[in-house]
Design a protein around this motif. Structure first.
Motif, PDB file in Angstrom:
ATOM      1  N   SER A  55     -16.497 -22.932  20.133  1.00 52.60           N
ATOM      2  CA  SER A  55     -16.992 -21.872  19.245  1.00 52.60           C
ATOM      3  C   SER A  55     -17.272 -20.591  20.023  1.00 52.60           C
ATOM      4  O   SER A  55     -17.029 -19.481  19.533  1.00 52.60           O
ATOM      5  N   THR A  56     -17.777 -20.719  21.231  1.00 57.53           N
ATOM      6  CA  THR A  56     -18.054 -19.546  22.057  1.00 57.53           C
ATOM      7  C   THR A  56     -16.770 -18.791  22.387  1.00 57.53           C
ATOM      8  O   THR A  56     -16.786 -17.563  22.549  1.00 57.53           O
ATOM      9  N   TYR A  59     -15.686 -15.481  20.701  1.00 56.80           N
ATOM     10  CA  TYR A  59     -16.322 -14.196  20.979  1.00 56.80           C
ATOM     11  C   TYR A  59     -16.195 -13.747  22.428  1.00 56.80           C
ATOM     12  O   TYR A  59     -16.241 -12.550  22.705  1.00 56.80           O
ATOM     13  N   GLY A  65     -18.049 -16.157  28.691  1.00 57.83           N
ATOM     14  CA  GLY A  65     -18.431 -17.348  27.949  1.00 57.83           C
ATOM     15  C   GLY A  65     -19.208 -18.326  28.807  1.00 57.83           C
ATOM     16  O   GLY A  65     -20.206 -18.912  28.363  1.00 57.83           O
ATOM     17  N   MET A  69     -23.030 -19.314  28.036  1.00 60.52           N
ATOM     18  CA  MET A  69     -23.388 -20.705  27.775  1.00 60.52           C
ATOM     19  C   MET A  69     -24.470 -21.181  28.724  1.00 60.52           C
ATOM     20  O   MET A  69     -25.407 -21.889  28.328  1.00 60.52           O
ATOM     21  N   TYR A 221     -21.490 -10.995  23.298  1.00 60.64           N
ATOM     22  CA  TYR A 221     -22.297 -11.670  24.315  1.00 60.64           C
ATOM     23  C   TYR A 221     -23.586 -12.221  23.718  1.00 60.64           C
ATOM     24  O   TYR A 221     -23.996 -13.356  24.019  1.00 60.64           O
ATOM     25  N   THR A 223     -24.032 -13.122  20.612  1.00 58.41           N
ATOM     26  CA  THR A 223     -23.672 -14.268  19.769  1.00 58.41           C
ATOM     27  C   THR A 223     -23.435 -15.513  20.608  1.00 58.41           C
ATOM     28  O   THR A 223     -23.850 -16.616  20.235  1.00 58.41           O
ATOM     29  N   GLY A 224     -22.765 -15.341  21.756  1.00 56.16           N
ATOM     30  CA  GLY A 224     -22.526 -16.481  22.635  1.00 56.16           C
ATOM     31  C   GLY A 224     -23.816 -17.119  23.115  1.00 56.16           C
ATOM     32  O   GLY A 224     -23.948 -18.347  23.139  1.00 56.16           O
ATOM     33  N   ILE A 227     -25.539 -18.893  20.092  1.00 59.65           N
ATOM     34  CA  ILE A 227     -24.908 -20.169  19.738  1.00 59.65           C
ATOM     35  C   ILE A 227     -25.461 -21.289  20.605  1.00 59.65           C
ATOM     36  O   ILE A 227     -25.820 -22.370  20.120  1.00 59.65           O
ATOM     37  N   LEU A 228     -25.525 -21.050  21.909  1.00 54.88           N
ATOM     38  CA  LEU A 228     -26.051 -22.079  22.814  1.00 54.88           C
ATOM     39  C   LEU A 228     -27.551 -22.260  22.640  1.00 54.88           C
ATOM     40  O   LEU A 228     -28.053 -23.389  22.715  1.00 54.88           O
TER      41      LEU A 228
END
Length: 255
Positions: A55-56, A59, A65, A69, A221, A223-224, A227-228
């Motif tokens: 998913s990352t 973006y 990434g 993460m 960045y 959003t990444g 997400i994590l």
């Protein structure tokens, strides 16, 4: 004024039986730090590395990434560790029970609802991924026709649910035995996939690859990391159930 205390029979939990949900005494916490790390790696490699990492990639590229993460994962895990590890390792309690000092006995049902929804939703996603992945492997091997792939994916997902239920229903001893084996297999598979990527495309091509659906650089960045951060907070729901199987907080921090 004095209080008379009467002694009576005390219910005992069979050694190693964590299914009752009661606090585990030290002599029943039989996991080592290695076993706990293996159980954590089993979930971490399979879900956060593959599913969330994929998913990352929408973006961020490989460099950003990886940084996002690591940053989001460490931040989320830090909060989860502070919330769950001290109470669970000291008193041998699960996540829901650890919220009773703040929320009360009835209020802890809120935490129970969060645990139920998070665990149910996440495992549904994982089982869907499992069924589709297995069906894709069978199709690549020529053992499955593409027209029957949806049906086979559903059947394999249900089979995965049954297998996981059977494994978990046997208690902590089952996870203790299966955790290291699954962790080693998944880690070797991840290394094998990485070797295939490097062999077929090369390091330069991997780092030069662009994200799949980027927008603004700062938004990508952020959003990444989010997400994590959000996905790692999901560890809180079942952190107590596995961390309380070790005897000290020191054994739980590194895993």
């Amino acid at each position: 004024m004095g209080l008379a205390l009467k002694s009576g029979p005390v219910a005992k939990i069979p050694p190693g039986d964590a299914s009752a949900g009661l606090p585990l005494p030290l002599h029943q916490r039989t996991w080592s730090g290695f076993i706990l790390g293996a159980v954590c790696a089993t979930a971490g490699v399979a879900t956060w590395s593959f599913v969330v990492g994929g998913s990352t990639a929408f973006y961020l590229d490989a460099r950003m990434g990886t940084a996002a993460m690591l940053a989001g994962g460490l931040l989320g895990q830090f909060l989860v560790t502070l919330a769950g590890v001290p109470a669970s390792t000291k008193y041998g309690i699960e996540t829901v029970v650890s919220t009773r000092p703040q929320l009360g006995v009835r209020g802890s049902n809120i935490a129970l609802g969060v645990v139920f929804c998070t665990t149910l939703g996440w495992n549904i996603v994982l089982m869907i991924f499992f069924g589709r992945a297995m069906a894709s492997v069978l199709e690549l091997l020529g053992l499955l026709d593409s027209s029957s792939k949806p049906l086979v994916s559903t059947v394999l997902s249900v089979a995965g649910v049954v297998f996981v239920w059977f494994l978990v229903s046997r208690g902590a001893s089952s996870l203790k035995q299966a955790g290291p084996v699954i962790a080693v297999v998944i880690t070797l598979m991840a290394v094998y996939l990485f070797i295939l990527l490097v062999k077929n495309h090369g390091i330069d091509a991997i780092f030069a690859a662009q994200p799949l659906a980027p927008t603004d650089r700062l938004v990508n960045y952020t959003t990444g990391i989010e997400i994590l951060l959000v996905s790692t907070l999901g560890w809180w729901t079942y952190m107590g159930g596995i961390v309380r199987m070790v005897s000290t907080g020191r054994k739980a921090i590194l895993p």
